[in-house]
Every structure is written in C-alpha cells, then in structure tokens.
Design a protein around this motif. Sequence first.
Motif, PDB file in Angstrom:
ATOM      1  N   ARG A  85       2.529   1.668  -3.327  1.00 39.77           N
ATOM      2  CA  ARG A  85       1.698   2.461  -4.429  1.00 39.77           C
ATOM      3  C   ARG A  85       1.495   3.975  -4.260  1.00 39.77           C
ATOM      4  NH1 ARG A  85      -2.186  -1.166  -6.690  1.00 39.77           N
ATOM      5  NH2 ARG A  85      -2.114  -3.462  -5.758  1.00 39.77           N
ATOM      6  N   THR A  86       1.506   4.347  -3.057  1.00 38.87           N
ATOM      7  CA  THR A  86       1.678   5.939  -2.423  1.00 38.87           C
ATOM      8  C   THR A  86       2.892   6.391  -3.122  1.00 38.87           C
ATOM      9  OG1 THR A  86       0.452   5.601  -0.535  1.00 38.87           O
ATOM     10  CG2 THR A  86       1.546   7.655  -0.864  1.00 38.87           C
ATOM     11  N   GLN A 104       0.806  -1.248   0.168  1.00 41.70           N
ATOM     12  CA  GLN A 104      -0.101  -0.026   0.052  1.00 41.70           C
ATOM     13  C   GLN A 104       0.870   1.323   0.038  1.00 41.70           C
ATOM     14  OE1 GLN A 104      -2.301  -0.726   3.557  1.00 41.70           O
ATOM     15  NE2 GLN A 104      -3.508  -2.217   2.698  1.00 41.70           N
TER      16      GLN A 104
END
Length: 509
Positions: free
Chosen positions: A464-465, A461
């Motif tokens: 992805r940022t 996650q």
Amino acid sequence: MERELKLRIAPEDLAKLRGAPLLARAQATADRPEFLNSTYFDTPELALHRCKASLRVRAVGKRRIQTLKLEGAVEAGVFDRAEYEMPIKRDTPDLALLYDAISADSDCGRLIRDQAAAAQLAPVFVTRIHRTAIALHLPSEDELEIALDEGTVDAQTRSVPLAAVELELKQGKPEALHATALELLKTAPLSIDHRSKADIGYELLVAEHAAPVKAEPVRLSKDNSIEDVFCTIVHNCLSQVHANERGVVSGHDPSSVHQMRVGLRRLRSALDLFAKAIPPYSGLDDELRWIAAELGAARDWEVLAGATLDRAGADGNADELMPVRQACTLVAVDNRQRAAAAVESVRYTRLVLELALWLACKKWRDDMTGKQRAALDSPARQFADKVLRRRHSRLIKRGKGLADLDDHRRHRARIAAKKVRYATEFFASLFSKRAVQHYVKALTALQDDLGWRNDAVVADQLLRTVSRRSREAAPGAAFARGYLSSRVAADHQTLKKLWNRFRRLPPPH
C-alpha cells in the motif's frame, strides 16, 4: 592470551577523550607517545589469512617485535585470542621462533613449518599508528592499558584512516573492560569496533564479507542450577547477536540482518522466560526493542523485495512486478543502511557494554533477598518443565480456532508459538531427545505456515505504501496484494490440519 576491548572513535574526539577524568588522573604516568610501524606478512595466496592468523613485525624506534595472532572469540567487543609475541633482530619474520609455541598438528603449525610457504612471505599491508599508552590501576585492583591510536592502514593500492581506543586487560577481571569503557563513554562518543587492524588490512586486499551466523544449539547439564542455565542461554543468544554485527555494519548481506534480529528475538524470549527468577534491569527491554525495530524495517522490505514477490511472479507476471521490486529494493537498501548506523551508534554501544557488565557481575543478585538468591541455585530441570508447560498452555489457548482468527489474534498466536519454540530449543538437552524432536517438528511446520502468512500481512501494508509513493509501481503492487490474499485464503485447510496435529501433542518432559 590477549584480551582486549576495541572501540572506534572519530579523530576529532580523541583530544576530548584524553581529558576524561578516568584518564586524566593516569596521564601523568603515561608512556610518551610512540610511532608504531607494523608490517604484516603473508604468502601471495594469503595462506596465513586462510588459517585465520595474522603475522606482523612491528618497528618501535630501533626495536623489532614479531607477533602472531590466531583467531579467537569475540563477544561484546572483547577480542579473546592467542597471541605470540617476541623480540626479533630483523625487519622480516623468523618463523622458527614460533615452533615451540604453535603445535605442529594445527593448520597454522603446519604452515609456519612449510619452508616453501616461508620463502614466499612478503609484506601485504602496513599500519602506521601514533599511540599513547596509559596504564590504569583501578580501585578494584584490576590493571588495564588504554591505547589511544591514530594513523592509517596502507596497502599497495589503497589506504584508510584509523582512530581507535583499545582497552587491554593486564590483570584482573574481564568485566573491568566493560566498566571502564562505560566510564569513557560519558566523555566521548565511542562505538564497538568489530574489526582488528589486521581485519581492516585484509579487507583492502580481498573482497570478503562476514557470513551470516545462525544460532548454535544450547548445551545444558541436568545438574545445572537455574542461574547456570540462565547465563548459558543468554550468552548463547548474545553470541549469535554479536557474530552478525559485522555483517550488518558492512551492509552486503541482508541475511546478517535477519540472523542478528533472530538472535535478539531469542534473547528477549530468554529474558522473559526467566523474568520472575532473574528480573532484567530497568530499561533493558526498551533498548532491545529499539535495536530490533531498527533491524526489523530492513528485514521486512528485504523479504517483500525477494521471496514474497518471487512467489507472486512465479506464474509469469515478473515484468509487471519489476517496478514494484525496484521500489522495494531501494527502500530495503536504505533501511539496511539505517540498521548499520544503529549497530554502530553510541546508543547500541552503551547497550552492549551495560548488558555485558550486568551478566559478568550477576548484578541481578544485588537487590535479591537471601531466599531469592538461594532459589537460583535450585536444579533447572523442574523450572524448565514448569515454564515449558505454561508456554504450551498459553499457545493452546491463543490458538483456539487458529485458521479462522483475524490477523491480530493470529499474530498473537504466532508470537506464542515462537516463544514455545525458543523455550523448547533452550531446554532441549534437559528433556527426552525423541520427545523434543517430535514436538519441534510439528511446531516448526506450524510456525512456517504462520510465518509466511505474517509476511503476507506485512507485505500488504508495505505494498500500500509503494502504491502511494510510485504511480508506476501501483498496478504491480495491486496485483501482488491480490495474489497474496488468494494464497492466504487457499491455505485455510492446511493451517487447520497443522494446528490440529500440533495441539494433540504434549510438551516434552
């Protein structure tokens, strides 16, 4: 023995605090403001500091007072330590005056009797403080002295300003310190002070930082009541939390953030374990969730920037991952500063004071029936056995087919495993040592595997940022995501074996 609660305040808020209703009533009998000039002494090698002691000579007008303080316990802002204070007729220490008070068998006792060390004592820093001392006599018959301090801590090459509030217990119960601080907090913003004036002075001299502190084993007796065990476990968790606050605030070691977060997780798990017997007060869990979340963001980015990317770059892809690591490190540092601000905030100060007061006064008894209060005096052994079996059964249910669960259900199983681990460690001294060791060994291996898998999910996650924020880091982030995905897939059989080994074990009894 000195027992005082130390708080920090912005200099511009001191006048506001003087107008607090609690203090305004006592100001009429307050001592006149004094100027305290305190010179701290040590050897060139800071031998006293290495003995975890501080020695000062304080000038108050024409009077001179020599004080030696030894390191003691610090919890919820309260410094509880040995203090030896005596009048002196000169501006330099007279160590012979301390011989009767300090055992010759202790490190500090040997040092103050060392003539060579005594000959080397010299001023190392000075505190120059304007103090207003207010005697407070509470309706509860507790007596406190409130000191409002403003001044500087000065070493040879550096100086720092200081504004502080010190609540010293003169007579009565320690909880009066927390109750009074909460009352003052209604008038002016205050924060827990994790350092004494001596700590601040020595930080001007040596670049040392508070080390991360792990949890100590919980020591219980088989004849302890449920309430006794609850208090012991919660204080054990809080000791770990408070011991790491200073390290979090300094921001130098991310491990302090991790250990404080572990302490908070243990605390929340302990409160949940006893919730039916001792319900926590309204809003406590929300506040603990808040501070844990403030620390959690910092920890997640630290893990990604460190251990996770180290594994991904182990096969020679370090250069490709460098932009990713740099981007993650910047975010981690920013979140570490945010964590430090949270620990220094008024909100956290209120949480610490309210929780300390709730524990000290055993306020959970206030709304209980006689039958409920009597149940708290029951032996804890049967309670612990029942709780641990219930937690174990929940884990077995949530972990069914563990290796093939999706991320959400595996996360729920991981949390259940963590709660079983904490419960086992909390109650370990009530059960067979051999059974506990065998059980914890299998559970730890399972937790470690689930833990790095969870790190991989969180890292995916966060990566992805990173890809969205940095075009330069995007290729490396994509590679790291692919690497982590392949590692998780390859771990399927290992997780299956670890689960099968654990689920065949009964909980300790």
